[in-house]
Scaffold this motif. Sequence first.
Motif, PDB file in Angstrom:
ATOM      1  N   ILE A 305      -8.044   7.576  -6.139  1.00  0.00           N
ATOM      2  CA  ILE A 305      -9.054   6.818  -5.383  1.00  0.00           C
ATOM      3  C   ILE A 305     -10.116   7.780  -4.850  1.00  0.00           C
ATOM      4  N   TRP A 383      -9.966   1.580  -5.981  1.00  0.00           N
ATOM      5  CA  TRP A 383      -8.574   1.235  -5.659  1.00  0.00           C
ATOM      6  C   TRP A 383      -7.859   0.671  -6.899  1.00  0.00           C
TER       7      TRP A 383
ATOM      8  N   PRO B  73       7.687   6.463  -0.826  1.00  0.00           N
ATOM      9  CA  PRO B  73       6.369   5.896  -1.137  1.00  0.00           C
ATOM     10  C   PRO B  73       5.691   6.674  -2.264  1.00  0.00           C
ATOM     11  N   HIS B  75       2.977   8.429  -2.650  1.00  0.00           N
ATOM     12  CA  HIS B  75       2.466   9.789  -2.533  1.00  0.00           C
ATOM     13  C   HIS B  75       3.595  10.818  -2.480  1.00  0.00           C
ATOM     14  N   PHE B  76       4.785  10.391  -2.065  1.00  0.00           N
ATOM     15  CA  PHE B  76       5.928  11.304  -2.106  1.00  0.00           C
ATOM     16  C   PHE B  76       6.412  11.468  -3.550  1.00  0.00           C
TER      17      PHE B  76
ATOM     18  N   ILE C  37      11.002  -2.676   3.837  1.00  0.00           N
ATOM     19  CA  ILE C  37      11.310  -1.495   3.019  1.00  0.00           C
ATOM     20  C   ILE C  37      12.537  -1.724   2.132  1.00  0.00           C
ATOM     21  N   GLU C  48       2.780  -1.906  -1.223  1.00  0.00           N
ATOM     22  CA  GLU C  48       2.422  -0.507  -0.996  1.00  0.00           C
ATOM     23  C   GLU C  48       1.077  -0.177  -1.644  1.00  0.00           C
ATOM     24  N   TYR C  52      -2.984   1.031   0.036  1.00  0.00           N
ATOM     25  CA  TYR C  52      -3.997   2.005  -0.393  1.00  0.00           C
ATOM     26  C   TYR C  52      -5.410   1.441  -0.276  1.00  0.00           C
ATOM     27  N   ARG C 125       2.060   8.888   6.851  1.00  0.00           N
ATOM     28  CA  ARG C 125       2.194   9.267   5.441  1.00  0.00           C
ATOM     29  C   ARG C 125       2.934  10.583   5.251  1.00  0.00           C
ATOM     30  N   GLN C 126       3.203  11.277   6.351  1.00  0.00           N
ATOM     31  CA  GLN C 126       3.921  12.544   6.207  1.00  0.00           C
ATOM     32  C   GLN C 126       5.434  12.360   6.237  1.00  0.00           C
ATOM     33  N   ILE C 127       5.869  11.151   6.504  1.00  0.00           N
ATOM     34  CA  ILE C 127       7.311  10.892   6.551  1.00  0.00           C
ATOM     35  C   ILE C 127       7.643   9.794   5.553  1.00  0.00           C
ATOM     36  N   ALA C 128       8.671  10.035   4.755  1.00  0.00           N
ATOM     37  CA  ALA C 128       8.972   9.120   3.655  1.00  0.00           C
ATOM     38  C   ALA C 128       9.279   7.700   4.124  1.00  0.00           C
ATOM     39  N   GLN C 130       7.856   6.112   6.429  1.00  0.00           N
ATOM     40  CA  GLN C 130       6.621   5.526   6.972  1.00  0.00           C
ATOM     41  C   GLN C 130       6.885   4.789   8.294  1.00  0.00           C
TER      42      GLN C 130
END
Lengths: 396, 221, 339
Positions: A305, A383, B73, B75-76, C37, C48, C52, C125-128, C130
Amino acid sequence: MNLPKHINICLTAAQNLRRYKAKSLAIIVPLILVMATISFMMFSRGGFVKDAEVARAFLPDVTVQGIYAGRVGKISLHMKTEIGDIPHVKQVIPRVWGYLPLRIEETDAAFTLMGLDLNHALYGKKLPWTVDTGSFLVPGDRNKAVLGAGVAVSFEADVGDRLQIEDTLGNKGEFEVVGILNDIVQVYSTDLIIVSIEDARLFFGYGEDEASDLLVYTDAPENADMVAWEITLMADNTRVLTSKALTDLVKEAFGRRGGTFQAMWLMLLVAVLLLVWAQSAHISVDVSKEIGILKAVGWGTGEIIEMRMMESLIMGLTGASTGVLFGFVYALMGTPGISGYCIGCASIYPKFPVPVHCDYQSLLLLFVIGVMPLMVVSAVPAWLAGIIDPDDTIRG
Amino acid sequence: MIKVENVTKNYISGKVKVRALDNVSLEIEEGECVILSGPSGSGKSTFLNIIGFLTRITKGRLWLGDEEVSHFPDHFLSALRREKTGFIFQQFNLLSGYTTWENISLPLVPMGVSEKVRRARAMKLLEELNLETRADFMANELSGGEQQRVAIARALINDPGIILADEPLSNIDAAHVKIVVDILGELKKRGKTIIASFHHSQNEMDKLVDSTVYFESGKIC
Amino acid sequence: MILNNYIITYLVCSALSLFLGLAAAINGFRIWKKWDIKSEADEQYRLEKQVYLIITVLSLGFFLRLLMVPLWFWTLHSMIISIPGAMCLVGVHNINAPTSYIASSLKLVLPALYGYWLILNMLDRQIATQPFIKQKLIFLTPLGVLILAETILDITFFFSTPPRQVSCCTSLFDIPREDILRVVTESTWIWVVIFYILALMILGEIVYFLIAQKRSILPGRGRWFGKKSVMFSETIGIVVALVVFIFALHTKISPLFLGLPFHHCVFCLGQEVWDALVSFSMIFIGLVLLLIYFWIVSSTRYREVNPGLSGNMVMLLKFSGSMLALGLIILSIHLVLAL
């Protein structure tokens, strides 16, 4: 924040635009055209407004005109003394002027003949022009004239020539040209023919105690509003204009005209945006495969994106910058071909060069108009490209 | 260690739901070379895509080392793809508008590696694979065997621990088969986990293989 | 209705901002309702993917909102010549008060809310797992409502400007008042002093937190993280500091910096004294980021993910503290020079 990553993605986006040249140009070229049009109008409008601001320094603080039956007419000089007695008034100077509807080479050009009281020293300090060739009028000069640049070009007149004027109303006069004004404040000086107040009275048929208006100079510009208010209270049949009001009038006129034109041209920008949408929303098989492979080798949805948005940003910035540059050059060239339609001054001076002014605020406006809508239109297609599944591509 | 536990994967095509994997469980140890075998449509490529984090599982659990990654997710998963795995595709999947070295270095772009370093790393791999003279060729200017080696180089650019190969020998001639098998052998020696799928049995791979898993109708037989 | 280049450009931006804001809010609410989840992977994956779109739209919206702050004030400035009696932005505001004042306030509030969302998103976004996903999705609904309200206010402002004479800053602020406003129109140092006390207390709090964090003795760890009362008290404290700051600007700092004892106009100050504008912006950004910090650490989810986020949160704390401190230093230097 991983800055090197974003730089890499930006460079890849730039490479993509080079790779898909035809598609990129199909968006950039129309954007350049629209931005060039909007920007030359904005720069020209800015030129007029800037001229008005510069000219304000030279304008009298207050101008008083006579009103007869609701229309502007002659003003009697007996008011000169009364106004002169108002506190803070430094000097009151009469002026005689009028428009000259002339026919030159089948154009409808109109000029302004202005008669000045040459005995007043203030003129030397406050005139909104300087003489380019020859000299300015001196007290006692009769049948002599100083021409604005536009007038000199229209009549093909030079210093030493004799200028015969006969307007469509039958007023006649013959003047020796002693000087030509330069173009510092074009909107005020280019159409002027300046003569002595006595010559102007003779030309327009004014009496000895009559003038077109009275120019009032105060001891400090902050007092102009108060003096104007006093004059209004003192004399019913007058129109009192402060220099700020006159300047604001020009700003208003061109500000609104600029706005109207921008609104019209935005329609064309919308057409360009639709083109962008049509091109970006359709993701071809090749592009889809390319994105799928990128994702399969480790690119994330966010990175795809970002790359697509970067492509739009680069296209927007390229189109807007080039368009603004073209617009500026075109405005500098005097908007050949369409100045009369867009600016509305061709009927006054046929060869009037449109003033140009560019500042950081105008540039920001142009880039916001050129880039942001393109980015917004690109968001959904970007997107859609970003969420392509690598699995689908790999499996075909 | 990769652990797949009761994994089911459905694909939806229009109104039709296709079960590509049906309650599959498997555990692959680090440094192992595993061959996935079976007829076309048996689910081995889907299995490969799942352990390569290219697609999500519908049901079940997926483990990478001690970490369950089933619900990671996007991005992981993309980070796992570029850092932990290298994928060699059946159709090579090189980008035609890019040069050879650019194709190889693609996984490094979102990692923020500079162009200079990317090129240096790509050139090192190209030298190892005797392709250094092809560095600035466009991908579509290369022969099939060369393309396969470039695809291998791309899979190795991040020095991943897991190499996944989908029919790596099917689109190259006999001369290149040996080269590719030698490369895979070298990788195994370096301790990489290799998981490759083959439609037919490949005698050339026999000396490398630790175990073979046979797929049929989405199940492990 | 007044139509000039600034107004048109602003309205274009406003329309784009509304489009982006509503798209985010509507999608956000839909996803929030369905997000689970543990649900069927395909459905969850679809949701998900839609997240974005929201991230794209919000990131773009944030930049747009940042551009719209100066653009809004320039647009109002361009209207001065069209409004009889207006000499600066106060006059323009007065033509359609209180609509204009609310709209102007929202111009500053909305980028702060976007900033909160983006910081929350970055941490999420830094933790799986979320951890903040539901929180950030539902936050979009009030954000969308605010953007819609702001657009309506803007349109009301531009399209129904009455042709009347307005009073401007001199008449608004110079005449001594008998009402409650008198307390903020009189030239007094009291608000400046209170602001400095509050700002220094806040800076002290930041420094204490940073030292405690470094020595791993963060106060109340496991106790006050995740408590709404923390968010409430800190929010009140910072909002009070902001309000006192505006009073201080109005009562003392503006006349002092502008060199005119009766000229209290904050807008004129912002336009004419650039270093003052820079210092105000830094103080504002510092306080807003600090507010965001406390909102996040007060989230009930934060306790679950801490110390996973501590590095980022320390960075946020350091940045907000630096902004506040730098802003105070610039302001203090100018104050000393003015005196």
